[in-house]
Structures are given as C-alpha cells and as structure tokens.
Design an enzyme around this catalytic site. Structure first.
Site, PDB file in Angstrom:
ATOM      1  N   ARG A  42       0.836  -1.204   0.000  1.00 35.95           N
ATOM      2  CA  ARG A  42       0.000   0.000   0.000  1.00 35.95           C
ATOM      3  C   ARG A  42       0.878   1.264   0.000  1.00 35.95           C
ATOM      4  O   ARG A  42       0.635   2.201  -0.755  1.00 35.95           O
ATOM      5  CB  ARG A  42      -0.912  -0.029   1.237  1.00 35.95           C
ATOM      6  CG  ARG A  42      -1.702   1.232   1.510  1.00 35.95           C
ATOM      7  CD  ARG A  42      -2.790   1.469   0.506  1.00 35.95           C
ATOM      8  NE  ARG A  42      -3.669   2.578   0.884  1.00 35.95           N
ATOM      9  CZ  ARG A  42      -4.495   3.149   0.044  1.00 35.95           C
ATOM     10  NH1 ARG A  42      -4.558   2.775  -1.215  1.00 35.95           N
ATOM     11  NH2 ARG A  42      -5.278   4.133   0.445  1.00 35.95           N
ATOM     12  N   THR A 125     -14.393   3.283  13.238  1.00 34.89           N
ATOM     13  CA  THR A 125     -15.750   3.165  13.783  1.00 34.89           C
ATOM     14  C   THR A 125     -15.795   2.074  14.851  1.00 34.89           C
ATOM     15  O   THR A 125     -15.389   0.936  14.595  1.00 34.89           O
ATOM     16  CB  THR A 125     -16.746   2.811  12.660  1.00 34.89           C
ATOM     17  OG1 THR A 125     -16.542   3.725  11.592  1.00 34.89           O
ATOM     18  CG2 THR A 125     -18.173   2.875  13.140  1.00 34.89           C
ATOM     19  N   CYS A 265     -18.794  -0.843   6.208  1.00 32.09           N
ATOM     20  CA  CYS A 265     -19.390   0.061   7.203  1.00 32.09           C
ATOM     21  C   CYS A 265     -20.840  -0.272   7.557  1.00 32.09           C
ATOM     22  O   CYS A 265     -21.093  -0.805   8.634  1.00 32.09           O
ATOM     23  CB  CYS A 265     -19.300   1.504   6.697  1.00 32.09           C
ATOM     24  SG  CYS A 265     -17.615   2.084   6.538  1.00 32.09           S
TER      25      CYS A 265
HETATM   26  N1  LIG Z   1     -13.933   2.731   3.904  1.00 34.67           N
HETATM   27  C1  LIG Z   1     -14.897   3.551   4.253  1.00 34.67           C
HETATM   28  O1  LIG Z   1     -15.732   3.939   3.435  1.00 34.67           O
HETATM   29  C2  LIG Z   1     -15.019   4.099   5.655  1.00 34.67           C
HETATM   30  C3  LIG Z   1     -15.858   5.208   5.881  1.00 34.67           C
HETATM   31  C4  LIG Z   1     -15.983   5.694   7.170  1.00 34.67           C
HETATM   32  C5  LIG Z   1     -15.332   5.058   8.207  1.00 34.67           C
HETATM   33  N2  LIG Z   1     -14.537   3.969   7.960  1.00 34.67           N
HETATM   34  C6  LIG Z   1     -13.873   3.332   9.084  1.00 34.67           C
HETATM   35  O2  LIG Z   1     -12.486   3.599   8.975  1.00 34.67           O
HETATM   36  C7  LIG Z   1     -11.748   2.505   9.507  1.00 34.67           C
HETATM   37  C8  LIG Z   1     -10.742   2.031   8.476  1.00 34.67           C
HETATM   38  O3  LIG Z   1     -11.423   1.490   7.368  1.00 34.67           O
HETATM   39  P1  LIG Z   1     -10.796   1.431   5.925  1.00 34.67           P
HETATM   40  O4  LIG Z   1     -11.927   1.209   4.985  1.00 34.67           O
HETATM   41  O5  LIG Z   1      -9.894   2.598   5.688  1.00 34.67           O
HETATM   42  O6  LIG Z   1      -9.926   0.110   6.043  1.00 34.67           O
HETATM   43  P2  LIG Z   1      -8.727  -0.326   5.054  1.00 34.67           P
HETATM   44  O7  LIG Z   1      -8.597  -1.777   5.219  1.00 34.67           O
HETATM   45  O8  LIG Z   1      -8.960   0.244   3.696  1.00 34.67           O
HETATM   46  O9  LIG Z   1      -7.463   0.398   5.634  1.00 34.67           O
HETATM   47  C9  LIG Z   1      -6.913   0.146   6.862  1.00 34.67           C
HETATM   48  C10 LIG Z   1      -5.414   0.206   6.740  1.00 34.67           C
HETATM   49  O10 LIG Z   1      -4.863   0.068   8.036  1.00 34.67           O
HETATM   50  C11 LIG Z   1      -3.700  -0.721   7.934  1.00 34.67           C
HETATM   51  N3  LIG Z   1      -3.433  -1.262   9.259  1.00 34.67           N
HETATM   52  C12 LIG Z   1      -4.106  -2.197   9.939  1.00 34.67           C
HETATM   53  N4  LIG Z   1      -3.582  -2.379  11.162  1.00 34.67           N
HETATM   54  C13 LIG Z   1      -2.524  -1.538  11.260  1.00 34.67           C
HETATM   55  C14 LIG Z   1      -1.591  -1.258  12.271  1.00 34.67           C
HETATM   56  N5  LIG Z   1      -1.626  -1.876  13.444  1.00 34.67           N
HETATM   57  N6  LIG Z   1      -0.645  -0.346  12.016  1.00 34.67           N
HETATM   58  C15 LIG Z   1      -0.597   0.279  10.798  1.00 34.67           C
HETATM   59  N7  LIG Z   1      -1.446   0.071   9.824  1.00 34.67           N
HETATM   60  C16 LIG Z   1      -2.432  -0.828  10.045  1.00 34.67           C
HETATM   61  C17 LIG Z   1      -3.992  -1.737   6.871  1.00 34.67           C
HETATM   62  O11 LIG Z   1      -2.820  -2.244   6.298  1.00 34.67           O
HETATM   63  C18 LIG Z   1      -4.826  -0.922   5.890  1.00 34.67           C
HETATM   64  O12 LIG Z   1      -4.062  -0.372   4.837  1.00 34.67           O
HETATM   65  C19 LIG Z   1     -12.765   1.443   9.899  1.00 34.67           C
HETATM   66  O13 LIG Z   1     -13.067   1.549  11.256  1.00 34.67           O
HETATM   67  C20 LIG Z   1     -13.978   1.811   9.094  1.00 34.67           C
HETATM   68  O14 LIG Z   1     -15.184   1.377   9.686  1.00 34.67           O
HETATM   69  C21 LIG Z   1     -14.355   3.482   6.705  1.00 34.67           C
END
Ligand SMILES: NC(=O)c1ccc[n+]([C@@H]2O[C@H](COP(=O)([O-])OP(=O)(O)OC[C@H]3O[C@@H](n4cnc5c(N)ncnc54)[C@H](O)[C@@H]3O)[C@@H](O)[C@H]2O)c1
Length: 428
Positions: A42, A125, A265
């Site tokens: 990534r 979240t 979500c």
């Molecule tokens: N995707 C959406 O549309 C969206 C919208 C609003 C809220 N959210 C919330 O945001 C949060 C993240 O979701 P996302 O969709 O971005 O997930 P994602 O999987 O796209 O991204 C998460 C990233 O975090 C990294 N990661 C995981 N553990 C880690 C650690 N210990 N140290 C460093 N990096 C780490 C992963 O490698 C990944 O690249 C969730 O709680 C989700 O509910 C997501």
C-alpha cells in the site's frame, strides 16, 4: 503535563487505507503528515501516486508528497509526531462479533512512539467506550505514560463515502471530541484549521463514538425497511422505487432506496452497537431485525429470479446468467463484504453458467478473496444470456447495450432501478 497546544502539530496517521488516505490528504493542506501503514505494498503504491480506491489522482498525490505528506511503513518515522490519528479496520468476526485486534495493535504501535504531551485521535468506527476502555489501556501499558496526565485522546469519526465526488472529507462537517475540556478544544481547533466545512465538538468521546454508529445504523435500518416494503410491493407488481419517488414528495419523507448492504461500514457497524447493547443487557430487536432483513436479501433476489425464470419456462439448470457488478457499491473498486458474492453462490446452486462482469473491480483481487474468475466485459459482449442481473449501478454500465446480450425469452432483473422500464423485467 498538558496537550501540546502551543506546539505546531506534526500528524501521524496509523492506517493509510480507504479512510486513512483522505485524512492524511486533509491534514497535508497545512501540516507535516507521516502516513504510516504496516502494509508495504500500500505504501509503495501511494509513493508512486496510486490510490487503489481511485478517489485521488496521481498528480495530486505526488504533489502532496513533494510538500508535507510522507507515506511510510517504518514505524520509527512516527516518533517525530505529536498528534496521532488511528484509522485502522474494525471488522466483525464470523459470528458478527466486533474484531478489535486492529485498533488494539494500532494502539500498541502508538504506545511505542508516543511522548509526553501528545494527543491520539481515533477515527475507526467502534461502539461507545472502545477508545477509553480498550485503546487507552493499551497505550498506557506499552508507553508507561499516564492517560490524561502524560497523553490525551479524542475520537473523530471518519465519515468519508468512497467514490462520492459530491460529499468528500473536504466539505463534510467533522465531529470531534477529547478526553478533557482543553484537549477537546485543541483537537477541534486542529481539525477546524484544515476543514472549511467546520467541526462539531461532541459532548464526550462516547457521544462522538455513538454518533458515528448511529449514522450508519440509521441507514441500515431504513434500507432494511425499504427492502421489506419492496418484497411486499413486488409481490403486488408495484415498482418500489416509483413508490419512493411519489412518497418523497412529502416534506418529511426520507428517500432511502432498497438494495444490497455490503462493504466495510453499513453492514458491519450495527453489529458493534448490537454487541454493546448485549453487554448492557439492553434489547436491540429492531437493529438486529434490520441486519437480518439486509443479510438475507441475496436469498430473496435469487429465489425471485429463479421463480420468474420458471414462470417464463426458461430451464434454469441449463441457463446462462450474467451478473453485472461485483463491488459493494457503485463506481467504487472495494469488494470487501460484497453481497453480490452471496447472490453468485446461491445462484450457482441453480444456474448452469454464470458470468460475472465488473469493469471497476480488480479481477486478481476478486479471485484472491473469493476464488471467483470474473468474465472480461469484452467476452460477455460476445455472448447472449437467459437472464441478466444488474446488481451494482456503475456509471460504465450505462454504455452497455444489454438488449444485445439477452436471448428472445429472458429475464432482466434490475435491482438498482438503473435500466429503462421496457428493458427491466424485474425490479426491487
Ligand atoms: N472505507 C470507508 O468507506 C469508511 C468510511 C468511514 C469510516 N470507515 C472506518 O475507517 C476505519 C478504516 O477502514 P478502511 O476502509 O480505511 O480500512 P482499510 O482496510 O482500507 O485500511 C486500513 C489500513 O490500516 C492498515 N493497518 C491495519 N492495522 C494496522 C496497524 N496496526 N498499524 C498500521 N497500519 C495498520 C492496513 O494495512 C490498511 O491499509 C474502519 O473503522 C472503518 O469502519 C471506513
């Protein structure tokens, strides 16, 4: 010791995924941002200006990186930061129980790099209480620092909607909160300094956590209501979307649309609230029922398609079916928790041959995660089908000549109300 209100924030993002990248871009408008992700691929992609979500173009990402944005997979780089933002996944396990392992491990990472006076804001979240009751103890344990004396926390829910060009992180009000009054105002001012849409300082961290989960639960419950009504109306031969259009002329009607609820979500977050309710011994009957309605929609869609084909004397076991769209939402490449896969699986029990076409989804990723080989659009265009099931409303499908793909006797099931009335045989 107090939060370093006089020091210019140096932002450390932990988790540069779908939600973390927009946050990093937002803060890069004004501050140095270290965008840390444990996933090297990534980070390498971001360094080359590639956003898998397709929300940010290469030129923009490379320009930010010439100035204040520094993507890294080296945890030590976070040590120069004093304002941490955690945006890691919060999925559910196979029993729909919250999986907090990512927020816990991200908190341990922060605990390794944090210094006295620093602030940590969670954006993942979660159900109310996770920030203070689950994450803070991890930071304390690893850092040896004392909460609300040596370091401070806040919660500011991420509200992005990937692929939505109209409502973005840059023009959406952001909820903020902090572990004491001074921290809350400090966090609010840091976000406020990069957000033209403004901020909403919540009454507490728990209120901010609850606000996010309420937003998504409200959507889930309302979509479930539309899905249930759609079952009733379609049994009567009434097009639900036309009913909603008519009802929406009343000033206090909210026009939610029926459809599949997948992704990371809306289909996941209500389980966090259900779990918290269970911990408290509080009944969450309506939220649980809504989850059931939405989770079982693929079954209903397949049953209806199979029944209609039988009514039309189209032998299903020899039938060739085209599924249009695989991602969990329109114009977005995210395939996590897509309910189209449930449709595919159920339909496989009946239909002779199924082609799945999605020009937005990455075929390699689909194969890796689901073991499903998608059909290239060019191949599908040379074939004809007994049934077409439009599952995702990608803009690109508007150029698709579906009429040329269907056999004389066929069913076209348009679950997104995307196709013209004379083409769609079935709708929600
Ligand atoms: N995707 C959406 O549309 C969206 C919208 C609003 C809220 N959210 C919330 O945001 C949060 C993240 O979701 P996302 O969709 O971005 O997930 P994602 O999987 O796209 O991204 C998460 C990233 O975090 C990294 N990661 C995981 N553990 C880690 C650690 N210990 N140290 C460093 N990096 C780490 C992963 O490698 C990944 O690249 C969730 O709680 C989700 O509910 C997501």
């Amino acid at each position: 010791m107090r939060a370093r209100v006089k020091v210019k924030p140096v932002i450390g993002i932990v988790g540069m995924g779908y939600a973390g990248l927009p946050v990093a871009c937002l803060f890069s408008k004004k501050y140095t941002v270290i965008g840390y992700d444990m996933n090297r691929t990534r980070i390498n992609q971001l360094r080359e200006g590639v956003d898998k979500g397709g929300d940010f173009d290469k030129k923009y990402l490379l320009r930010l990186q010439r100035h204040r944005l520094h993507p890294t997979s080296n945890r030590e780089d976070l040590m120069q930061c004093n304002f941490y933002v955690v945006v890691v996944p919060t999925p559910v396990d196979e029993n729909n129980q919250p999986d907090l392992t990512y927020v816990i491990s991200a908190s341990q990472t922060v605990g390794q790099v944090i210094s006295k006076g620093d602030v940590v804001v969670y954006e993942s979240t979660v159900y109310p209480g996770v920030t203070e009751d689950v994450c803070v103890p991890e930071i304390e344990k690893v850092s040896g620092l004392k909460f609300n004396r040596d370091f401070f926390v806040g919660f500011s829910p991420e509200r992005i909607d990937p692929s939505n060009k109209q409502h973005t992180i840059f023009n959406t009000v952001k909820i903020t909160s902090g572990s004491d009054d001074r921290t809350a105002h400090y966090i609010d001012s840091v976000y406020g300094s990069v957000l033209s849409a403004g901020t909403c300082l919540a009454a507490s961290i728990k209120a901010a956590e609850a606000a996010k989960i309420l937003e998504n639960t409200q959507r889930d419950v309302n979509i479930a209501l539309m899905n249930e009504c759609s079952k009733i109306f379609s049994a009567m031969g009434i097009d639900t979307n036309k009913v909603i259009d008519a009802a929406a002329t009343k000033w206090n009607f909210n026009a939610y649309r029926p459809g599949l609820v997948g992704g990371h979500c809306i289909g996941v977050d209500p389980y966090y609230l259900i779990t918290k309710a269970q911990m408290l011994g509080v009944d969450s009957e309506l939220i649980s029922a809504a989850r059931h309605v939405n989770d079982t929609l693929p079954e209903h869609i397949v049953n209806r398609l199979v029944q209609t084909m039988a009514d039309e004397n189209i032998p299903i076991k020899d039938a060739s079916v085209l599924i249009l769209g695989f991602t969990f939402k329109e114009n977005c490449p995210d395939i996590r928790n897509t309910r189209v896969y449930d449709i595919y699986q159920r339909l496989s029990l009946h239909a002779g041959k199924i082609d799945v076409v999605d020009p937005i989804a990455d075929p390699t990723q689909v194969y890796k995660e689901y073991g499903l080989k998608m059909t290239p659009m060019t191949t599908a265009l040379k074939r004809t089908y007994d049934a077409v099931l439009l599952c995702v409303r990608h803009d690109v499908f508007s150029d698709f000549d579906i009429r040329s793909l269907i056999r004389e006797r066929s069913v076209v099931y348009d679950i997104k109300s995307f196709l013209s009335d004379d083409l769609a045989t079935l709708r929600m």
